[in-house]
Design a protein around this motif. Structure first.
Motif, PDB file in Angstrom:
ATOM      1  N   VAL A 164       0.858  -1.181   0.000  1.00 30.31           N
ATOM      2  CA  VAL A 164       0.000   0.000   0.000  1.00 30.31           C
ATOM      3  C   VAL A 164       0.892   1.228   0.000  1.00 30.31           C
ATOM      4  N   GLU A 192      -5.889   7.220   3.430  1.00 31.59           N
ATOM      5  CA  GLU A 192      -6.697   6.063   3.042  1.00 31.59           C
ATOM      6  C   GLU A 192      -7.973   6.505   2.318  1.00 31.59           C
ATOM      7  N   ILE A 199      -5.403  -0.045   4.763  1.00 34.67           N
ATOM      8  CA  ILE A 199      -4.337  -0.921   5.225  1.00 34.67           C
ATOM      9  C   ILE A 199      -4.937  -2.099   5.981  1.00 34.67           C
ATOM     10  N   ASP A 203      -0.092  -6.452   5.409  1.00 34.63           N
ATOM     11  CA  ASP A 203       0.287  -5.514   4.355  1.00 34.63           C
ATOM     12  C   ASP A 203       1.669  -4.918   4.599  1.00 34.63           C
ATOM     13  N   VAL A 205       3.360  -1.322   4.160  1.00 36.39           N
ATOM     14  CA  VAL A 205       2.967   0.077   4.015  1.00 36.39           C
ATOM     15  C   VAL A 205       4.188   0.900   3.628  1.00 36.39           C
ATOM     16  N   LEU A 238      -1.050   1.617  12.960  1.00 35.59           N
ATOM     17  CA  LEU A 238      -0.411   0.618  12.119  1.00 35.59           C
ATOM     18  C   LEU A 238      -0.314  -0.720  12.842  1.00 35.59           C
ATOM     19  N   ILE A 243       0.241  -4.670  10.340  1.00 34.52           N
ATOM     20  CA  ILE A 243       1.122  -4.622   9.175  1.00 34.52           C
ATOM     21  C   ILE A 243       2.306  -5.582   9.341  1.00 34.52           C
ATOM     22  N   GLU A 298      -2.682   0.128  -4.351  1.00 33.52           N
ATOM     23  CA  GLU A 298      -2.374  -1.196  -3.824  1.00 33.52           C
ATOM     24  C   GLU A 298      -1.784  -2.026  -4.952  1.00 33.52           C
TER      25      GLU A 298
END
Length: 322
Positions: A164, A192, A199, A203, A205, A238, A243, A298
């Motif tokens: 992302v 976002e 997210i 993922d 980031v 996060l 993540i 993405e």
């Protein structure tokens, strides 16, 4: 562009936009809030344990055009204010070493890659806080002259997951964020919404602040003195999202640090508390343009660090596939 530090553009005044200030006591409480020690059997892989085969299949399904975008900076052998330990490259064979026909040409490369000049991955062994690595081991017992015995880059292996891109200058309508500008949790949420992406668990980031666009137009500067990046108040969000990897065109930390006595608080939270490896110094300009062109932020992300037993990280050339 000059690489002479005397010719470098002056960064904004120290502390401009990097607040609010965070006390050490507040930071330690935050560390405990996001800490994931004891969660995984293979603790040395940290948050990469989140990425399952299902994550890989879903990431692969994001590929539409097949456009491949590499993110590594060129191997930088020139000293400068943002490259105080230049990479090495020289020829070791110009076709005159081995017997003739066919002639061969060989070269040597070497690098002290942790810094601001080389695109690289920080493994869990790279950062300790209060003498402890991720999952609680004592750094002095687990990292020595021969390398790391826990959390080394060879334990990570390659990562294939959903990436992302948080393109903050695009969201703000600017060319770049000025050095010293902090990115807060509210900025992540706003990005976002603006970029129509969310997210999720597992993922990777990537934060673009426009460092290399600014460098191209204004010249290099000392990123240890001032650089845009995450404020520590973005880390609980996060962490809540689960993540697996964090990175950007800087080193993720806003500088000057808003936390008293800590030069890299986001490194401490991400790596030592959350077990999240970091990607530093990525050139995200081509990815920014590609994402803007498709209207999607993405993509499939592939990160394949070198297999260095005991290594605290690795130079790397991450690849996005759109």
């Amino acid at each position: 562009m000059s690489s002479n530090p005397a010719d470098a553009p002056a960064p904004p005044p120290a502390g401009a936009g990097n607040g609010p200030a965070v006390s050490r006591r507040e930071f330690d409480a935050l560390f405990e809030t996001v800490r994931t020690w004891g969660r995984w059997a293979h603790a040395g892989r940290g948050a990469w344990n989140r990425v399952t085969t299902d994550h890989v299949r879903r990431a692969a399904a994001l590929v539409r055009s097949g456009t491949v975008v590499p993110m590594a900076r060129p191997w930088d052998t020139a000293p400068g204010p943002d490259n105080n330990k230049p990479a090495l490259h020289y020829m070791s064979d110009l076709g005159d070493v081995e017997p003739p026909e066919p002639s061969t040409h060989k070269d040597f490369i070497g690098v002290d890659y942790h810094g601001k000049g080389v695109s690289h991955l920080d493994a869990p062994a790279h950062v300790a806080y209060r003498g402890q690595l991720y999952d609680g081991g004592t750094a002095r017992e687990l990292v020595g002259a021969g390398g790391a015995r826990f959390g080394d880059v060879s334990a990570l292996g390659p990562l294939v997951t959903r990436g992302v891109l948080l393109d903050l200058p695009a969201v703000a309508g600017n060319t770049w964020l000025e050095p010293g500008q902090a990115v807060h949790a509210a900025d992540v949420l706003a990005a976002e919404t603006a970029l129509d992406v969310k997210i999720g668990e597992g993922d990777a980031v990537l934060l673009r602040v426009g460092r290399f666009r600014r460098r191209q137009e204004l010249g290099a500067w000392d990123l240890d003195a001032a650089s845009a990046g995450f404020h520590v108040d973005a880390m609980p969000l996060l962490a809540e999202r689960g993540i697996a990897l964090l990175g950007g065109d800087g080193d993720s930390d806003v500088r000057p640090s808003p936390v008293e006595g800590l030069h890299s608080p986001v490194h401490a939270l991400a790596v030592a508390a959350m077990g999240v490896p970091l990607l530093d110094n990525l050139d995200l300009e081509a990815l920014s343009a590609a994402c803007a062109g498709t209207g999607r932020h993405e993509f499939l992300l592939v990160v394949a660090p070198l297999n260095i037993p005991g290594g605290t990280g690795s130079p790397v050339n991450p690849v996005a596939v759109l």
